[in-house]
Design a protein around this motif. Sequence first.
Motif, PDB file in Angstrom:
ATOM      1  N   GLN A 296     -28.925  72.468  94.516  1.00 50.45           N
ATOM      2  CA  GLN A 296     -30.641  72.997  94.384  1.00 50.45           C
ATOM      3  C   GLN A 296     -30.905  73.568  95.943  1.00 50.45           C
ATOM      4  OE1 GLN A 296     -32.380  69.722  93.034  1.00 50.45           O
ATOM      5  NE2 GLN A 296     -32.105  70.203  90.603  1.00 50.45           N
ATOM      6  N   PHE A 297     -30.848  72.600  96.734  1.00 50.05           N
ATOM      7  CA  PHE A 297     -31.198  73.115  98.051  1.00 50.05           C
ATOM      8  C   PHE A 297     -30.427  74.440  98.383  1.00 50.05           C
ATOM      9  CE2 PHE A 297     -30.775  72.907 102.821  1.00 50.05           C
ATOM     10  CZ  PHE A 297     -32.043  72.610 103.279  1.00 50.05           C
ATOM     11  N   CYS A 298     -29.049  74.583  98.208  1.00 49.63           N
ATOM     12  CA  CYS A 298     -28.486  75.764  98.617  1.00 49.63           C
ATOM     13  C   CYS A 298     -28.903  77.115  97.820  1.00 49.63           C
ATOM     14  CB  CYS A 298     -26.783  75.503  98.658  1.00 49.63           C
ATOM     15  SG  CYS A 298     -26.198  74.431  99.835  1.00 49.63           S
ATOM     16  N   ARG A 299     -29.087  76.664  96.839  1.00 42.29           N
ATOM     17  CA  ARG A 299     -29.756  77.724  95.800  1.00 42.29           C
ATOM     18  C   ARG A 299     -30.992  78.280  96.449  1.00 42.29           C
ATOM     19  NH1 ARG A 299     -28.098  75.013  91.137  1.00 42.29           N
ATOM     20  NH2 ARG A 299     -30.149  74.009  90.644  1.00 42.29           N
ATOM     21  N   GLU A 300     -31.831  77.549  97.024  1.00 47.59           N
ATOM     22  CA  GLU A 300     -32.961  78.058  97.659  1.00 47.59           C
ATOM     23  C   GLU A 300     -32.646  78.953  98.768  1.00 47.59           C
ATOM     24  OE1 GLU A 300     -36.197  77.889  96.240  1.00 47.59           O
ATOM     25  OE2 GLU A 300     -35.100  77.072  94.509  1.00 47.59           O
ATOM     26  N   LEU A 301     -31.641  78.343  99.547  1.00 45.16           N
ATOM     27  CA  LEU A 301     -31.192  78.976 100.641  1.00 45.16           C
ATOM     28  C   LEU A 301     -30.886  80.375 100.431  1.00 45.16           C
ATOM     29  CD1 LEU A 301     -29.443  76.452 102.710  1.00 45.16           C
ATOM     30  CD2 LEU A 301     -31.744  77.234 103.038  1.00 45.16           C
ATOM     31  N   ILE A 302     -30.076  80.597  99.380  1.00 48.76           N
ATOM     32  CA  ILE A 302     -29.350  81.910  98.760  1.00 48.76           C
ATOM     33  C   ILE A 302     -30.594  82.858  98.365  1.00 48.76           C
ATOM     34  CG2 ILE A 302     -28.022  83.015  97.153  1.00 48.76           C
ATOM     35  CD1 ILE A 302     -26.165  80.473  97.183  1.00 48.76           C
ATOM     36  N   SER A 303     -31.380  82.176  97.632  1.00 43.64           N
ATOM     37  CA  SER A 303     -32.568  83.230  97.287  1.00 43.64           C
ATOM     38  C   SER A 303     -33.688  83.708  98.011  1.00 43.64           C
ATOM     39  CB  SER A 303     -33.211  82.339  96.001  1.00 43.64           C
ATOM     40  OG  SER A 303     -34.220  81.295  96.702  1.00 43.64           O
TER      41      SER A 303
ATOM     42  N   SER B  25     -20.228  79.389  95.903  1.00 43.83           N
ATOM     43  CA  SER B  25     -21.786  79.835  96.196  1.00 43.83           C
ATOM     44  C   SER B  25     -21.843  81.016  96.861  1.00 43.83           C
ATOM     45  CB  SER B  25     -22.705  78.804  96.469  1.00 43.83           C
ATOM     46  OG  SER B  25     -22.363  78.758  98.119  1.00 43.83           O
ATOM     47  N   GLY B  26     -20.831  81.412  97.742  1.00 40.20           N
ATOM     48  CA  GLY B  26     -20.888  82.593  98.560  1.00 40.20           C
ATOM     49  C   GLY B  26     -21.526  82.065 100.063  1.00 40.20           C
ATOM     50  N   LEU B  27     -21.856  81.069 100.274  1.00 40.66           N
ATOM     51  CA  LEU B  27     -22.413  80.624 101.407  1.00 40.66           C
ATOM     52  C   LEU B  27     -21.287  80.319 102.185  1.00 40.66           C
ATOM     53  CD1 LEU B  27     -25.304  77.951 100.343  1.00 40.66           C
ATOM     54  CD2 LEU B  27     -25.556  80.220 101.475  1.00 40.66           C
TER      55      LEU B  27
ATOM     56  N   MET C  12     -25.952  82.819 106.767  1.00 46.36           N
ATOM     57  CA  MET C  12     -26.166  81.305 106.896  1.00 46.36           C
ATOM     58  C   MET C  12     -25.049  80.570 106.955  1.00 46.36           C
ATOM     59  SD  MET C  12     -28.285  78.482 106.558  1.00 46.36           S
ATOM     60  CE  MET C  12     -29.978  79.269 106.116  1.00 46.36           C
ATOM     61  N   ARG C  13     -24.827  80.035 108.178  1.00 48.38           N
ATOM     62  CA  ARG C  13     -23.558  79.224 108.188  1.00 48.38           C
ATOM     63  C   ARG C  13     -24.053  77.717 108.317  1.00 48.38           C
ATOM     64  NH1 ARG C  13     -18.896  80.183 110.131  1.00 48.38           N
ATOM     65  NH2 ARG C  13     -18.993  78.548 111.954  1.00 48.38           N
ATOM     66  N   ILE C  14     -23.277  77.084 107.478  1.00 48.08           N
ATOM     67  CA  ILE C  14     -23.656  75.371 107.103  1.00 48.08           C
ATOM     68  C   ILE C  14     -22.412  74.541 107.431  1.00 48.08           C
ATOM     69  CG2 ILE C  14     -24.145  73.777 105.390  1.00 48.08           C
ATOM     70  CD1 ILE C  14     -25.339  76.148 103.783  1.00 48.08           C
ATOM     71  N   LEU C  15     -22.806  73.610 108.390  1.00 45.97           N
ATOM     72  CA  LEU C  15     -21.619  72.670 108.435  1.00 45.97           C
ATOM     73  C   LEU C  15     -21.996  71.332 107.810  1.00 45.97           C
ATOM     74  CD1 LEU C  15     -19.286  71.609 110.337  1.00 45.97           C
ATOM     75  CD2 LEU C  15     -21.013  70.814 112.178  1.00 45.97           C
ATOM     76  N   LEU C  16     -21.100  70.673 107.180  1.00 40.78           N
ATOM     77  CA  LEU C  16     -20.982  69.299 106.632  1.00 40.78           C
ATOM     78  C   LEU C  16     -20.085  68.643 107.532  1.00 40.78           C
ATOM     79  CD1 LEU C  16     -20.301  70.389 102.986  1.00 40.78           C
ATOM     80  CD2 LEU C  16     -22.464  69.431 103.722  1.00 40.78           C
ATOM     81  N   THR C  17     -20.734  67.438 108.143  1.00 38.48           N
ATOM     82  CA  THR C  17     -20.108  66.723 109.190  1.00 38.48           C
ATOM     83  C   THR C  17     -20.594  65.207 109.216  1.00 38.48           C
ATOM     84  OG1 THR C  17     -19.288  66.778 111.234  1.00 38.48           O
ATOM     85  CG2 THR C  17     -21.665  67.207 110.749  1.00 38.48           C
ATOM     86  N   THR C  18     -19.657  64.362 109.757  1.00 38.28           N
ATOM     87  CA  THR C  18     -19.854  63.109 110.108  1.00 38.28           C
ATOM     88  C   THR C  18     -19.302  62.600 111.219  1.00 38.28           C
ATOM     89  OG1 THR C  18     -20.206  60.889 108.939  1.00 38.28           O
ATOM     90  CG2 THR C  18     -18.215  62.035 108.486  1.00 38.28           C
ATOM     91  N   LEU C  19     -19.483  61.410 111.411  1.00 40.15           N
ATOM     92  CA  LEU C  19     -18.676  60.580 112.425  1.00 40.15           C
ATOM     93  C   LEU C  19     -17.992  59.320 111.674  1.00 40.15           C
ATOM     94  CD1 LEU C  19     -21.117  60.245 115.475  1.00 40.15           C
ATOM     95  CD2 LEU C  19     -19.538  61.955 115.094  1.00 40.15           C
TER      96      LEU C  19
END
Length: 504
Positions: free
Chosen positions: A122-129, A29-31, A1-8
């Motif tokens: 919490q959102f990322c914990r659901e992804l990990i689980s 988190s290991g993500l 699971m690759r996650i990008l945090l971004t903005t303009l």
Amino acid sequence: MRILLTTLNSKYIHTNLSLKYLYSVVADSGLDVELREFTINNERDLVFGEIMRGGYDLVCFSCYVWNIEQIRSLCSDLKKARPDLRILLGGPEVSYESERFLRDNPWADFIIRGEGEKPFSQFCRELISGNRDFSKVSSLTYWGLDTVISNEAGSLPYMDRLPFPYTYLEVETDKIVYYESVRGCPFRCSYCISSVDSTVRELSLERVRRDIGYLMYKNIRQVKFIDRTFNYNKARAGEIWQYIIDKDNGTTNFHFEICGDLLDSDSFRILSKARKGLFQFEIGVQSANPYTLREISRKTETAGVLQNISKLMELETIEVHVDLIAGLPCEDYRSFAESFDRVYAVHPSVLQLGFLKLLKGTRIRREAERHGYVYRNKAPYEVISNKYMSAIDFVKLKMVTTVLDLYYNRGGFQRTLEFLIEDMEVTPFRFFERLADFYYSGKYHMASHKKEDLYRILYRFAMKQEAKFSGISTRAEHFLTLDLMDTLNPEVVRRFMEKGWELK
């Protein structure tokens, strides 16, 4: 699971503190989480290409009035290119009317409303689980099987439990570093989204000292506190200012938004010890009209605010930016001119004229019909007209803003402006109004100008006044010469004198 945090971001030197918080809460988190910031000035294809090449599974955008329209367009294309890509949004521009936003923008999958650290964790914990039971994520709005669901907001974390982002991230020394010591605001100004929740939570003084001590150690050029009213607690503000003065590295500048009428004798005693350039204050006067201030629930006493601004200017060490907002209730064109003149009289370092934006979630937006507001449909929802000022009034104020920025806020014309205002026997607002008429009728606004050419344009304006004020251009030339010799480097001055006052 690759996650990008971004903005303009709106400019290269700006950074996004919210994303840095989110990165910090999941850093261990290991993500596979990456943080990348672009600007609204980056080529659209560049941003699109960089995100596509990243091979992300989830892209998270921080949304504000200055970037939401570009984010809409960008995300729509990303979803077309990668239907399997999940898009999560957060920030003030999507925290209100979030269900409607999802329905109107089917490319969006999730919205985190309000403060994001706890919901994102919490959102990322659901992804990990692997369960992906998003009903467990507080403040999340998302698509169910055939409807939009909004989970209830959860409790907010204690401020000291929030991570210091630069524990995990490098400090970008070539950019403004944003810092937050307080969340919320005790005041209820009707045009501000901070008024939606009057709860105030603050970092402990020990934590603040540790954080900003580190930033000073890194010799950051500017640290900008984003606290909505930094000095709402006068004693706490004084202790932080004193700490900064005591630990001053001779390089870092600290910017604060403060309430001018909360400055007291202790504040001035502390501030009088600061080196020149250490502090920069932004003070929102907004209006000097008492009916306007009452209507927007702004409980300030204008005379006291202006008196304190004057005292700050007398210190000659603090850069003071003062804000006025055009378009507030009960303020017509004449009233705004009076507000302008009262603020101009204390000679702030910068006089910023802003135009009211009817932001989502604010009381003034809910009361738009009562005040006859007509405003732009798209962000930033700027006022076009209201029952107090016509559309052409706002156009004229935009013209005044242009010449005010060029000739007052950029500096370099102090003697000449003082002379012209006095010799023409006009108020400061009427002077800038006439200068704006001249500037626009001469079509000078159609191109950018070098600093030295602004002196020539102002000289032409003075010449235009000769019919009514005999000899004014000759006297103006004297003050213009003094101003440009103080402002421009000697070689530019030499070339200016060789070329003369003609604008070619």
